[in-house]
Scaffold this motif. Structure first.
Motif, mmCIF file in Angstrom:
data_model
loop_
_atom_site.group_PDB
_atom_site.id
_atom_site.type_symbol
_atom_site.label_atom_id
_atom_site.label_comp_id
_atom_site.label_asym_id
_atom_site.label_seq_id
_atom_site.Cartn_x
_atom_site.Cartn_y
_atom_site.Cartn_z
ATOM 1 N N GLN A 130 1.304 4.426 -4.420
ATOM 2 C CA GLN A 130 0.939 3.836 -3.137
ATOM 3 C C GLN A 130 2.173 3.376 -2.371
ATOM 4 O OE1 GLN A 130 -1.841 0.809 -4.372
ATOM 5 N NE2 GLN A 130 -3.582 2.217 -4.398
ATOM 6 N N ASN A 131 3.145 2.871 -3.103
ATOM 7 C CA ASN A 131 4.407 2.483 -2.482
ATOM 8 C C ASN A 131 5.096 3.694 -1.848
ATOM 9 O OD1 ASN A 131 7.574 2.404 -3.081
ATOM 10 N ND2 ASN A 131 6.922 0.313 -2.608
ATOM 11 N N ALA A 132 5.131 4.815 -2.575
ATOM 12 C CA ALA A 132 5.755 6.034 -2.046
ATOM 13 C C ALA A 132 5.016 6.535 -0.806
ATOM 14 C CB ALA A 132 5.775 7.121 -3.123
ATOM 15 N N ILE A 133 3.691 6.473 -0.837
ATOM 16 C CA ILE A 133 2.894 6.907 0.317
ATOM 17 C C ILE A 133 3.242 6.075 1.548
ATOM 18 C CG2 ILE A 133 0.546 6.997 1.256
ATOM 19 C CD1 ILE A 133 -0.372 7.580 -1.673
ATOM 20 N N ASN A 134 3.309 4.769 1.382
ATOM 21 C CA ASN A 134 3.597 3.889 2.514
ATOM 22 C C ASN A 134 5.036 4.041 3.010
ATOM 23 O OD1 ASN A 134 1.040 2.597 2.821
ATOM 24 N ND2 ASN A 134 1.446 1.365 1.009
#
Length: 398
Positions: A379-383
């Motif tokens: 989720q961090n990478a997506i954001n």
């Protein structure tokens, strides 16, 4: 034998959620993008903007007028005449350039809005995919926990049969095994709900298998292509182009060609007419457009500050998550070794059921922590990718 069973049950979940012949995430995402009515509607907005730009550039239609006259000279004779004129408004040279820039800004703004809508769509699909992936991994983990509980129950039955533990301990091991089965069924219901919510968000009607084994990687490290920032920049460009366009006090001149036939002569003429800006100098329109552009500059600066702060936070968060993941992986290795030892001890009556269950629960909890950390990293990478503009629709715009 127990060691081999444990190794097979605790393979890292990055490899455990695959489904044979299932769509991987990119295949699933492409289907969602292709079938989404929301994105199709957004794409029509780009075409509307193109038509609006064409409207800005088109010329006005000419005006054709005619006049018929009846002449009665003093000598009593009758004669007739007529007049035909054609009036065409012509745009001044500077105005044409301003209209061209304004029309281009409109199209770029629409493309930027479409990219933002698509980026939002992709980010939301990606984030909800991680929610579904977490449900699936927790379901797999619960299956492994159920298998361990079954192993403990089997050992308990064997020990009870030879009288090395009480019936109460054996029944407790059975109750824990049945409880794990119940928890698995509950998680399975939650996983199914997440699956259909993901399909609904993607706009996909048919049921498809989705491989949840996907890792999102951070692609680059700046915010120059942030879709929200780009949209604000293009809105500012539209405002500036509109300010330049509305600053033209004179936009067109009317050129009239006329042909007149009178009883005694033929008259050809060309006339030029233009407005006289005595009262309407378009000062207010120009000022409003200038203020809009100035307002957009402040909004852009505010957005840049907000994005940079969020970007820094996400990068720090990612670094901490990576360290936390490594620590939990090391802890898991130790606890797995301890669990193996306690299973062997329990089999030969060297430890109690409660001690064994405590170690088992610690292993399951550590594995659950790792699942949540991996999901948080995804989720961090997506954001981060969204903020940096790596999630966009550039390749989808014709």
């Amino acid at each position: 034998m127990i060691k081999n069973r444990l190794i097979s049950m605790f393979i890292l979940f990055s490899c455990s959620s695959g489904v044979l012949f299932a769509d991987d995430f990119n295949q699933f995402l492409n289907k969602a993008i292709e079938k989404s009515p929301y994105l199709q509607s957004s794409a029509i907005g780009v075409e509307q903007a193109k038509q609006e730009s064409y409207k800005q550039l088109r010329y006005e239609n000419p005006t054709l007028s005619g006049e018929f006259s009846k002449y009665k000279p003093n000598d009593g004779s009758n004669d007739s005449g007529y007049n035909i004129s054609l009036t065409q408004p012509f745009r001044l040279w500077g105005v044409s350039g301003d209209k061209e820039r304004f029309s281009q800004a409109i199209v770029k703004g629409a493309n930027s809005e479409y990219m933002l809508n698509t980026s939002d769509f992709i980010r939301n699909i990606s984030l909800y995919f991680t929610v579904y992936a977490q449900e699936k991994m927790l379901l797999d983990l619960m299956l492994d926990a159920t298998n361990i509980a079954k192993t403990i129950y089997d050992i308990s039955q064997e020990r009870h049969a030879v009288g090395s533990i009480s019936r109460a301990d054996m029944l407790q091991a059975k109750a824990i095994f049945l409880e794990q089965q119940t928890q698995y069924d509950s998680l399975n219901i939650s996983s199914i709900e997440s699956y259909y919510e993901l399909l609904k968000l993607a706009g996909i009607k048919e049921k498809i298998e989705i491989n949840t084994n996907h890792t999102f990687e951070v692609k680059k490290s700046d915010i120059s292509e942030n879709p929200e920032l780009n949209l604000l920049i293009h809105k500012k460009d539209i405002a500036q182009a509109e300010a330049e366009l509305t600053s033209n006090i004179l936009e067109t001149v009317d050129v009239t060609a006329s042909y007149s036939k009178e009883p005694d002569q033929i008259v050809n003429g060309v006339a030029l007419s233009l407005p006289f800006p005595l009262f309407n100098t378009k000062y207010e329109e120009k000022r409003i457009a200038q203020l809009e552009a100035k307002k957009m500059n402040f909004l852009i600066e505010n957005e840049k500050n907000s994005i940079q702060t969020e970007h820094s936070k996400l990068l720090i968060q990612r670094e901490l998550l990576e360290k936390l993941k490594l620590k939990n992986e090391n802890v898991l290795k130790l606890k797995m070794e301890v669990l193996e030892m306690f299973l062997e001890k329990y089999k030969v009556s060297q430890t109690t059921l409660m001690e064994l269950l405590n170690i088992k629960n610690q292993v399951i909890q550590t594995k659950e922590n790792l699942i949540k950390i991996n999901i948080a990293l995804n989720q961090n990478a997506i954001n981060i990718n969204y903020i940096q503009g790596d999630i966009n629709a550039q390749n989808l715009i014709n």
